[in-house]
Design an enzyme around this catalytic site. Structure first.
Site, PDB file in Angstrom:
ATOM      1  N   LYS A   1      -1.179  -7.190  -9.202  1.00 50.09           N
ATOM      2  CA  LYS A   1      -2.148  -7.297  -8.095  1.00 50.09           C
ATOM      3  C   LYS A   1      -1.751  -6.222  -7.092  1.00 50.09           C
ATOM      4  O   LYS A   1      -0.870  -6.408  -6.267  1.00 50.09           O
ATOM      5  CB  LYS A   1      -2.069  -8.694  -7.469  1.00 50.09           C
ATOM      6  CG  LYS A   1      -3.344  -9.161  -6.775  1.00 50.09           C
ATOM      7  CD  LYS A   1      -3.852  -8.264  -5.668  1.00 50.09           C
ATOM      8  CE  LYS A   1      -3.088  -8.381  -4.367  1.00 50.09           C
ATOM      9  NZ  LYS A   1      -3.479  -7.327  -3.385  1.00 50.09           N
TER      10      LYS A   1
ATOM     11  N   PHE B   1       0.818  -1.218   0.000  1.00 50.09           N
ATOM     12  CA  PHE B   1       0.000   0.000   0.000  1.00 50.09           C
ATOM     13  C   PHE B   1       0.848   1.262   0.000  1.00 50.09           C
ATOM     14  O   PHE B   1       0.362   2.322  -0.376  1.00 50.09           O
ATOM     15  CB  PHE B   1      -0.941   0.007   1.227  1.00 50.09           C
ATOM     16  CG  PHE B   1      -0.262   0.438   2.509  1.00 50.09           C
ATOM     17  CD1 PHE B   1      -0.066   1.786   2.799  1.00 50.09           C
ATOM     18  CD2 PHE B   1       0.202  -0.494   3.436  1.00 50.09           C
ATOM     19  CE1 PHE B   1       0.578   2.187   3.967  1.00 50.09           C
ATOM     20  CE2 PHE B   1       0.842  -0.099   4.593  1.00 50.09           C
ATOM     21  CZ  PHE B   1       1.024   1.242   4.859  1.00 50.09           C
TER      22      PHE B   1
ATOM     23  N   SER C   1       5.387  -6.914   3.374  1.00 49.65           N
ATOM     24  CA  SER C   1       5.937  -7.222   4.696  1.00 49.65           C
ATOM     25  C   SER C   1       6.691  -8.552   4.667  1.00 49.65           C
ATOM     26  O   SER C   1       6.456  -9.404   3.801  1.00 49.65           O
ATOM     27  CB  SER C   1       4.802  -7.278   5.716  1.00 49.65           C
ATOM     28  OG  SER C   1       3.891  -8.284   5.346  1.00 49.65           O
TER      29      SER C   1
ATOM     30  N   GLU D   1      -4.978  -3.710  -1.927  1.00 45.78           N
ATOM     31  CA  GLU D   1      -6.422  -3.442  -1.900  1.00 45.78           C
ATOM     32  C   GLU D   1      -6.746  -2.188  -1.083  1.00 45.78           C
ATOM     33  O   GLU D   1      -7.883  -1.740  -1.060  1.00 45.78           O
ATOM     34  CB  GLU D   1      -7.191  -4.657  -1.368  1.00 45.78           C
ATOM     35  CG  GLU D   1      -6.900  -5.064   0.076  1.00 45.78           C
ATOM     36  CD  GLU D   1      -5.655  -5.955   0.232  1.00 45.78           C
ATOM     37  OE1 GLU D   1      -4.629  -5.697  -0.446  1.00 45.78           O
ATOM     38  OE2 GLU D   1      -5.712  -6.878   1.067  1.00 45.78           O
TER      39      GLU D   1
ATOM     40  N   CYS E   1       9.530   1.849   3.455  1.00 45.88           N
ATOM     41  CA  CYS E   1      10.423   0.747   3.832  1.00 45.88           C
ATOM     42  C   CYS E   1      11.843   1.243   4.019  1.00 45.88           C
ATOM     43  O   CYS E   1      12.676   0.525   4.556  1.00 45.88           O
ATOM     44  CB  CYS E   1      10.384  -0.341   2.778  1.00 45.88           C
ATOM     45  SG  CYS E   1      11.072   0.215   1.238  1.00 45.88           S
TER      46      CYS E   1
HETATM   47  P1  NAD Z   1       1.570  -6.593   3.050  1.00 42.65           P
HETATM   48  O1  NAD Z   1       2.619  -7.628   3.119  1.00 42.65           O
HETATM   49  O2  NAD Z   1       0.474  -6.623   4.045  1.00 42.65           O
HETATM   50  O3  NAD Z   1       0.853  -6.612   1.609  1.00 42.65           O
HETATM   51  C1  NAD Z   1       1.602  -6.612   0.414  1.00 42.65           C
HETATM   52  C2  NAD Z   1       0.785  -7.306  -0.661  1.00 42.65           C
HETATM   53  O4  NAD Z   1       0.547  -8.659  -0.268  1.00 42.65           O
HETATM   54  C3  NAD Z   1      -0.569  -6.674  -0.909  1.00 42.65           C
HETATM   55  O5  NAD Z   1      -0.825  -6.674  -2.295  1.00 42.65           O
HETATM   56  C4  NAD Z   1      -1.518  -7.587  -0.157  1.00 42.65           C
HETATM   57  O6  NAD Z   1      -2.802  -7.647  -0.754  1.00 42.65           O
HETATM   58  C5  NAD Z   1      -0.846  -8.939  -0.242  1.00 42.65           C
HETATM   59  N1  NAD Z   1      -1.121  -9.788   0.927  1.00 42.65           N
HETATM   60  C6  NAD Z   1      -1.357  -9.376   2.196  1.00 42.65           C
HETATM   61  N2  NAD Z   1      -1.571 -10.439   3.004  1.00 42.65           N
HETATM   62  C7  NAD Z   1      -1.454 -11.536   2.231  1.00 42.65           C
HETATM   63  C8  NAD Z   1      -1.551 -12.942   2.496  1.00 42.65           C
HETATM   64  N3  NAD Z   1      -1.811 -13.404   3.730  1.00 42.65           N
HETATM   65  N4  NAD Z   1      -1.360 -13.786   1.474  1.00 42.65           N
HETATM   66  C9  NAD Z   1      -1.103 -13.338   0.231  1.00 42.65           C
HETATM   67  N5  NAD Z   1      -1.007 -12.021  -0.078  1.00 42.65           N
HETATM   68  C10 NAD Z   1      -1.172 -11.122   0.916  1.00 42.65           C
HETATM   69  O7  NAD Z   1       2.329  -5.181   3.084  1.00 42.65           O
HETATM   70  P2  NAD Z   1       1.687  -3.729   3.158  1.00 42.65           P
HETATM   71  O8  NAD Z   1       1.120  -3.525   4.524  1.00 42.65           O
HETATM   72  O9  NAD Z   1       0.829  -3.460   1.983  1.00 42.65           O
HETATM   73  O10 NAD Z   1       2.992  -2.828   2.970  1.00 42.65           O
HETATM   74  C11 NAD Z   1       3.837  -2.475   4.035  1.00 42.65           C
HETATM   75  C12 NAD Z   1       4.998  -3.424   4.156  1.00 42.65           C
HETATM   76  O11 NAD Z   1       5.725  -3.462   2.929  1.00 42.65           O
HETATM   77  C13 NAD Z   1       6.014  -2.998   5.198  1.00 42.65           C
HETATM   78  O12 NAD Z   1       6.454  -4.157   5.891  1.00 42.65           O
HETATM   79  C14 NAD Z   1       7.148  -2.403   4.383  1.00 42.65           C
HETATM   80  O13 NAD Z   1       8.412  -2.432   4.990  1.00 42.65           O
HETATM   81  C15 NAD Z   1       7.118  -3.275   3.180  1.00 42.65           C
HETATM   82  N6  NAD Z   1       7.748  -2.628   2.046  1.00 42.65           N
HETATM   83  C16 NAD Z   1       8.974  -3.096   1.662  1.00 42.65           C
HETATM   84  C17 NAD Z   1       9.620  -2.489   0.606  1.00 42.65           C
HETATM   85  C18 NAD Z   1      10.953  -2.978   0.167  1.00 42.65           C
HETATM   86  O14 NAD Z   1      11.380  -2.543  -0.880  1.00 42.65           O
HETATM   87  N7  NAD Z   1      11.629  -3.856   0.873  1.00 42.65           N
HETATM   88  C19 NAD Z   1       9.019  -1.413  -0.066  1.00 42.65           C
HETATM   89  C20 NAD Z   1       7.767  -0.985   0.342  1.00 42.65           C
HETATM   90  C21 NAD Z   1       7.135  -1.603   1.406  1.00 42.65           C
END
Ligand code: NAD
Length: 494
Positions: free
Chosen positions: A173, A149, A226, A176, A281
Site C-alpha cells: 500500500k 511519500f 510518521s 497516495e 527521515c
Molecule cells: P504518513 O505517516 O503520513 O503516511 C505513511 C503511510 O501511512 C502512507 O501510506 C499513508 O497513506 C498511510 N496513512 C496516513 N495516515 C494514515 C492513517 N490515519 N491511518 C492509516 N494509514 C495512514 O507519512 P508520510 O507523510 O507519507 O511520510 C513522512 C513521514 O515518514 C515522516 O515522519 C518521516 O520521518 C517518516 N519516515 C520515516 C522513515 C524511517 O525509516 N524511520 C523513513 C521514511 C520516512
C-alpha cells in the site's frame, strides 16, 4: 491526467470504489493525476490473490527465487532513469537524488539475491544418541508493506525484496501522494518472472491500511511513515495478532565539537539538511554547535546557502526541489514564521513571497533555537535547519538522549576518543562519525530507537530476513526398529 490504479494478480485492475485522490507535480503545483483509493473489497481481492499464490511461491526452490531477484536486479538497473523520472514527476526530488534513491533501493534487491545463503539453518548431529537437531526458517505467508511519500521506490524495495526472496507473497500500500512508481516496480517484477499474485499493489488511504491491519490472512505488516501513524499501525496490527515493524518519524541532531573541521561540518550540514528539501527521515534538522565555534559555524552554513540551486526536479542544474504538497509547504513555512516570537533568530528565511504555484520553500536557517520551541519539538520535514548552542560534548549528548525521537545522529570531531565515547553513550539507532546521513548499507539493518521505531526488528538486511521468516527446530531420529521400546520418561540427552 494519469489514472493510477491497483495491481492485483499480475495485472492492472481498475478501481470501482468511486474514491480517488489527487496527484500533483510539486514543482508547478499542477494536478497531473488521480489515484484510486481502494475499498475494503479491493484490499480483500489483493490479499486473496496473494494468498492463492503463497503455497506455490513458498514451494519454489531457493535457486529459482534467487533467480527472480537477479533478474529484477538487472531490470531495475536498466530502468534507473525511468524510475528516477517517475519519482521526480510526483515527489519533486531532483533527478540526481532520485537516482540515489534507486541505487540505495537496488542494494536491497542485491542483498536478497543471496537468499539461499541467508536462509541456511543450523544442524547438530548426535544431540542425543542417534538424534539430530536442526533449525529452519520458513516464510510467514502473506505480508503487507505500507510506505511513505518520501521514498516511493526505495522503501518498498527495503521490504519486498527480502519478503519475496524468503518465500512470502506481498501486498504493497504505497503513499497516495506519489503512487505511480509502485506500478512500474510491479511490472518489472512480473518481467523478472515473479508469478502472478506474489506481488500486489493496492492504492489507497486509511480505509486500505485499516483493512490490511485487521485482515485475518495478513501475517505481518512492515510500515514506514510518521510516528503517530506508526504507533497506530503497531498497536492495531499486534492487537490483531500480526508481526509488526513500524518505523516512525525523526529529529536528527548533528553534534559539532569545537575541534571539528568547520568547513567540512558546514558542507555536511548543508547536504544533510537541504538534500531532498529536508524530506528524509535521516535528514539533519538540528545542529548542536559547541559555543566556542557556533558563530563561525552558523556563518559558514549561511554563506553556503545562496549556492544551493533550488528548482524543478527535472531541471538539470537543480540541487533541491519543492516540497510534496501545498499544505506541507505552508506548514513548514509556519515554523519559520513562529520562530522569532519564541526567541530564535531567523538567519536565512526561505519562504517565498512571489506567488510561485510550486510547493517551494528555499533553504532556511534558524539560530539560537532551544528545546521547548515549536521548531525544535516538532519534525518539520522541510529545508529548515535549527542551530542549538551547547556547552560541549556532555551537554550535546544529554540533549540528544532527552529527545523522544532516536532515528539517526552524527558527531563531527577530530577526536577519536570523543567519537568512540559518543558511539557508546548515544541512545540512537543509527550513528554517523563525521558522516551526516548514516543510512546503513543493505547488509546491515535500518532502524531507530524510541519513538522512531515500534517493534523489535529493524528493517532490511539480516533483521529483515528474520522479520519475514519464523524459526522451526526439528529433532529427528532414524532408529533401528529392533531397538524400539516404550519409554514414558522425559527425553534426556545424556
Ligand atoms: P504518513 O505517516 O503520513 O503516511 C505513511 C503511510 O501511512 C502512507 O501510506 C499513508 O497513506 C498511510 N496513512 C496516513 N495516515 C494514515 C492513517 N490515519 N491511518 C492509516 N494509514 C495512514 O507519512 P508520510 O507523510 O507519507 O511520510 C513522512 C513521514 O515518514 C515522516 O515522519 C518521516 O520521518 C517518516 N519516515 C520515516 C522513515 C524511517 O525509516 N524511520 C523513513 C521514511 C520516512
Amino acid at each position: 491526467m494519469n489514472d493510477i490504479q491497483h495491481w492485483i494478480d499480475g495485472k492492472v485492475v481498475a478501481s470501482t470504489s468511486g474514491r480517488t485522490g489527487p496527484v500533483f507535480n510539486p514543482a508547478t503545483g499542477d494536478q497531473t493525476g488521480q489515484v484510486a483509493l481502494a475499498s475494503v473489497d479491493e484490499v480483500d481481492a489483493a490479499v486473496a490473490a496473494a494468498k492463492a499464490a503463497a503455497s506455490g511461491w513458498r514451494a519454489t526452490s531457493l535457486s529459482k527465487r534467487a533467480e527472480v531477484m537477479f533478474r529484477m536486479r538487472e531490470l531495475v538497473d536498466a530502468n534507473r532513469k525511468e524510475i528516477a523520472s517517475l519519482l521526480t514527476a510526483e515527489h519533486g526530488k531532483v533527478l540526481s537524488d532520485a537516482m540515489g534513491e534507486v541505487a540505495r533501493g537496488l542494494e536491497n534487491i542485491e542483498f536478497a539475491c543471496g537468499v539461499p545463503h541467508l536462509l541456511k539453518g543450523e544442524f547438530s548431529e548426535q544431540a542425543s544418541s542417534g538424534v539430530d537437531v536442526y533449525s529452519i526458517r520458513q516464510p510467514l505467508g502473506v505480508v503487507a508493506g505500507i510506505t511513505p511519500f518520501n521514498f516511493p521506490a526505495m522503501v518498498p524495495m527495503w521490504m519486498f525484496a527480502n519478503a519475496l526472496a524468503c518465500g512470502n507473497t506481498f501486498v504493497l500500500k504505497p503513499s497516495e501522494k506519489d503512487p505511480s512508481v509502485s506500478l512500474f516496480l510491479a511490472e518489472l517484477l512480473a518481467q523478472a518472472g515473479l508469478p502472478a499474485g506474489c506481488f500486489n499493489v493496492v492504492q489507497g488511504d486509511k480505509v486500505a491500511v485499516d483493512r490490511l491491519l485487521e485482515h485475518p490472512d495478513i501475517a505481518a505488516v512492515s510500515f514506514v511513515g510518521s510516528t503517530p501513524i506508526a504507533r497506530h499501525i503497531y498497536e492495531t496490527g499486534t492487537a490483531n495478532g500480526k508481526r509488526v515493524q513500524a518505523l516512525g518519524g525523526a529529529k536528527n541532531h548533528m553534534l559539532v565539537l569545537a575541534d571539528a573541521d568547520l568547513d567540512m561540518a558546514a558542507d555536511a550540514a548543508i547536504g544533510a539538511a537541504y538534500g531532498s528539501a529536508g524530506e528524509r527521515c535521516m535528514a539533519i534538522s538540528v545542529v548542536l554547535a559547541s559555543e566556542s565555534i557556533a558563530d563561525d559555524l552558523v556563518a559558514k552554513i549561511a554563506d553556503r546557502i545562496p549556492g544551493v540551486r533550488v528548482g524543478a526536479g527535472n531541471a538539470p542544474d537543480s540541487e533541491m526541489g519543492p516540497l510534496i504538497t501545498a499544505e506541507h509547504r505552508d506548514r513548514v513555512a509556519g515554523y519559520i514564521e513562529g520562530a522569532p516570537a519564541e526567541g530564535a533568530t531567523v538567519v536565512v528565511d526561505g519562504r517565498r513571497s512571489d506567488g510561485d504555484p510550486g510547493f517551494f520553500v528555499d533553504p532556511s536557517l534558524i539560530d539560537h533555537v532551544r528545546p521547548g520551541m515549536a521548531c525544535y519539538e516538532n519534525e518539520i520535514f522541510g529545508p529548515v535547519l535549527s542551530v542549538v548552542r551547547v556547552h560541549g560534548y556532555e551537554d550535546g549528548v544529554a540533549m540528544i538522549n532527552a529527545n523522544p525521537w532516536a532515528n539517526g545522529t552524527a558527531i563531527f570531531t577530530r577526536d577519536g576518543g570523543a567519537a568512540r565515547e559518543f558511539q557508546f553513550d548515544i541512545e540512537v539507532g543509527m550513528v554517523g562519525i563525521n558522516v551526516p546521513i548514516p543510512v546503513p548499507v543493505s547488509y546491515y539493518s535500518f532502524g531507530g530507537w524510541k519513538a522512531s521505531l515500534f517493534g523489535d526488528t529493524h528493517m532490511y538486511g539480516p533483521e529483515g530476513i528474520n522479520f519475514y521468516t519464523r524459526g522451526k527446530v526439528v529433532t529427528s531420529r532414524w532408529p533401528d526398529p529392533s531397538t524400539s521400546k516404550v519409554d514414558l520418561g522425559f527425553p534426556e540427552t545424556r
